[in-house]
Design an enzyme around this catalytic site. Sequence first.
Site, PDB file in Angstrom:
ATOM      1  N   HIS A 158      43.454  31.605  25.515  1.00 28.73           N
ATOM      2  CA  HIS A 158      43.857  33.018  25.526  1.00 28.73           C
ATOM      3  C   HIS A 158      45.146  33.251  26.309  1.00 28.73           C
ATOM      4  CE1 HIS A 158      40.064  34.797  23.859  1.00 28.73           C
ATOM      5  NE2 HIS A 158      39.723  33.541  24.064  1.00 28.73           N
ATOM      6  N   ASP A 162      52.324  36.969  29.624  1.00 29.60           N
ATOM      7  CA  ASP A 162      50.964  37.330  29.192  1.00 29.60           C
ATOM      8  C   ASP A 162      50.671  36.625  27.866  1.00 29.60           C
ATOM      9  OD1 ASP A 162      48.534  38.665  29.095  1.00 29.60           O
ATOM     10  OD2 ASP A 162      49.402  40.593  29.674  1.00 29.60           O
TER      11      ASP A 162
HETATM   12  P1  ADP Z   1      43.715  40.351  30.477  1.00 31.13           P
HETATM   13  O1  ADP Z   1      42.928  39.560  29.501  1.00 31.13           O
HETATM   14  O2  ADP Z   1      44.751  39.553  31.200  1.00 31.13           O
HETATM   15  O3  ADP Z   1      42.888  41.140  31.423  1.00 31.13           O
HETATM   16  P2  ADP Z   1      44.430  42.172  28.257  1.00 31.13           P
HETATM   17  O4  ADP Z   1      45.380  43.324  28.249  1.00 31.13           O
HETATM   18  O5  ADP Z   1      44.618  41.235  27.123  1.00 31.13           O
HETATM   19  O6  ADP Z   1      44.587  41.451  29.661  1.00 31.13           O
HETATM   20  O7  ADP Z   1      42.952  42.705  28.196  1.00 31.13           O
HETATM   21  C1  ADP Z   1      42.427  43.586  29.141  1.00 31.13           C
HETATM   22  C2  ADP Z   1      41.203  44.255  28.550  1.00 31.13           C
HETATM   23  O8  ADP Z   1      40.452  44.840  29.603  1.00 31.13           O
HETATM   24  C3  ADP Z   1      41.553  45.364  27.579  1.00 31.13           C
HETATM   25  O9  ADP Z   1      40.624  45.379  26.527  1.00 31.13           O
HETATM   26  C4  ADP Z   1      41.435  46.629  28.447  1.00 31.13           C
HETATM   27  O10 ADP Z   1      41.094  47.795  27.725  1.00 31.13           O
HETATM   28  C5  ADP Z   1      40.312  46.255  29.390  1.00 31.13           C
HETATM   29  N1  ADP Z   1      40.498  46.928  30.681  1.00 31.13           N
HETATM   30  C6  ADP Z   1      41.555  46.844  31.499  1.00 31.13           C
HETATM   31  N2  ADP Z   1      41.398  47.609  32.584  1.00 31.13           N
HETATM   32  C7  ADP Z   1      40.209  48.208  32.461  1.00 31.13           C
HETATM   33  C8  ADP Z   1      39.460  49.124  33.287  1.00 31.13           C
HETATM   34  N3  ADP Z   1      39.920  49.576  34.461  1.00 31.13           N
HETATM   35  N4  ADP Z   1      38.269  49.523  32.845  1.00 31.13           N
HETATM   36  C9  ADP Z   1      37.793  49.054  31.679  1.00 31.13           C
HETATM   37  N5  ADP Z   1      38.433  48.192  30.879  1.00 31.13           N
HETATM   38  C10 ADP Z   1      39.625  47.765  31.257  1.00 31.13           C
HETATM   39  O1  F6P Z   2      42.298  36.645  29.033  1.00 33.24           O
HETATM   40  C1  F6P Z   2      42.500  35.820  30.119  1.00 33.24           C
HETATM   41  C2  F6P Z   2      41.339  35.856  31.084  1.00 33.24           C
HETATM   42  O2  F6P Z   2      41.537  34.949  32.096  1.00 33.24           O
HETATM   43  C3  F6P Z   2      39.990  35.578  30.480  1.00 33.24           C
HETATM   44  O3  F6P Z   2      39.669  34.220  30.315  1.00 33.24           O
HETATM   45  C4  F6P Z   2      39.158  36.260  31.470  1.00 33.24           C
HETATM   46  O4  F6P Z   2      37.855  36.514  31.069  1.00 33.24           O
HETATM   47  C5  F6P Z   2      39.935  37.529  31.750  1.00 33.24           C
HETATM   48  O5  F6P Z   2      41.256  37.130  31.706  1.00 33.24           O
HETATM   49  C6  F6P Z   2      39.573  38.206  33.057  1.00 33.24           C
HETATM   50  O6  F6P Z   2      39.649  37.317  34.134  1.00 33.24           O
HETATM   51  P1  F6P Z   2      38.380  36.907  35.002  1.00 33.24           P
HETATM   52  O7  F6P Z   2      37.339  36.393  34.057  1.00 33.24           O
HETATM   53  O8  F6P Z   2      38.892  35.868  35.932  1.00 33.24           O
HETATM   54  O9  F6P Z   2      37.951  38.159  35.697  1.00 33.24           O
END
Ligand code: ADP
Ligand code: F6P
Length: 477
Positions: free
Chosen positions: A165, A374
């Site tokens: 990912h 990212d």
């Molecule tokens: P990462 O995988 O690095 O966290 P992404 O943007 O790909 O970044 O995915 C983040 C996911 O988590 C999205 O689906 C977003 O809607 C969700 N998310 C982020 N912040 C919050 C929050 N404060 N509460 C609920 N969901 C959240």
């Molecule tokens: O999308 C990348 C990622 O590291 C996932 O593998 C992971 O579940 C998510 O971000 C949130 O991070 P964590 O599991 O360390 O809270």
Amino acid sequence: MNEFVVVANRLPVDKIEDADGNVSWKRSPGGLVSALEPLMRRRSGAWIGWPGSPAAEGSSVEPERFTAGDIAMVAVPLTDQEVEDYYEGYSNGTLWPLYHDVVAPPEFHRHWYDAYRKVNQRFADAAAQEAAHGATVWVQDYQLQLLPQMLREQRPDLRIGFFLHIPFPPTELFTRLPRRKELLEGLLGADLVGFQRPGAAANFVRLSRDVLGLETSRHHVTTANGRRVTAKHYPISIDFMELDTLARQPETLHRSEQLRRDLGNPKHVILGVDRLDYTKGIDLRLKAFGELLDEGRVSAEDTSYVQVATPSRERVEQYRLMREQIEATVGRINGTHGRIGRQPIHYLHSSFDRDDLVAMLRLADVALITPLRDGMNLVAKEYIASRVHSDGVLILSEFAGAAVELKQAVLVNPYDTDAMKDSIAKALTMSHKEQVDRMRPMRRRVRTFDVAAWAQAFLDDLAGAGAGSASRPGRSH
Ligand code: ADP
Ligand code: F6P
């Protein structure tokens, strides 16, 4: 026994245990869960993962089965020491910064790697236990890169896919890893290794040739024992219809109108939603916004910037330091430009329900998504899906995987503060027509290439992968 098994570091729910020992479950953070949860709700199968908190001292680390939200789960416990060494240490102190362009310095410790190998073996054993003969096992992300090979050794009958990912680094960075050969060999235990971007797949193929001396072609690596492994890119996505439908609900509209009132009816709302992670570029974004206020190019009277900073990896030192720094910057900007009843920045350090998050996305005139690096960034796609009237401006970092597909966004180099300021100023003055001209093609793209299309493309290729390999025991194809 299951025909389809997902193995990820995390389950889609975190275990919450109160002082009286009562257990409840809460959705866990991050893009991986957002992407795979809708898929697993539609398919039968099991999800193997860690329940998000360390096992009680002295308790068993045997996997535990349960069902939550119609998904069959297998919880793999980790001890406190394993959380420290495997999750916070090797996964998030070595691999995470290294794979994200070393935006923070990675640390290398042998005992972290030893814990990583041990935990990967525990997950591999659980997968071997859960998977039916000839089943498909789909392994997720950088925390489990040794698992495909460990699983293949126990269960050569399985069809094994792996999806990364996060970004996969170029040779100059990857070769710093002391155990680089083992990590590559671990991944090569899969039949298909998927990445977010074409360059990442090319990096993996090149490293297999240069580090392991294997025979490769554009999308394939032939292992020492003659198996053919495919490496390709599959940009991950979201459940567009779920978000679009939720964003159209009258309750969502009411909620977003209420939020605008709560903010004091500003003319413009800018929104950032990120896990509180140094890769997300929150600090540089605040710097650009602060300078625009200082210079009077943006007025705190008519613009509110809402920054959701989801708590993440809070015991890791670099995350703690970054939080302090970001919160100090927010305080400084609000102290300088705020007045009673009106602050330019609303900083929220918490998780939200899906409904609340979509209401915020609907509210935002501008989404400011500027990671330094990212894998994809699903929030960018969620913003697009929530813009049911095709208005709103997405400011997106060139260094997010999403920038490859979302060409009509206002693309920006987050390290270039002047460019960031110009992008914000441009977004706040963009005509409605230009907003719609940009947003429409992006909505079409995300609607067509949604998370179901992503999973289908990966699983179809996985079903056909391995052709040309030495024969697979117990399978007719
Ligand atoms: P990462 O995988 O690095 O966290 P992404 O943007 O790909 O970044 O995915 C983040 C996911 O988590 C999205 O689906 C977003 O809607 C969700 N998310 C982020 N912040 C919050 C929050 N404060 N509460 C609920 N969901 C959240
Ligand atoms: O999308 C990348 C990622 O590291 C996932 O593998 C992971 O579940 C998510 O971000 C949130 O991070 P964590 O599991 O360390 O809270």
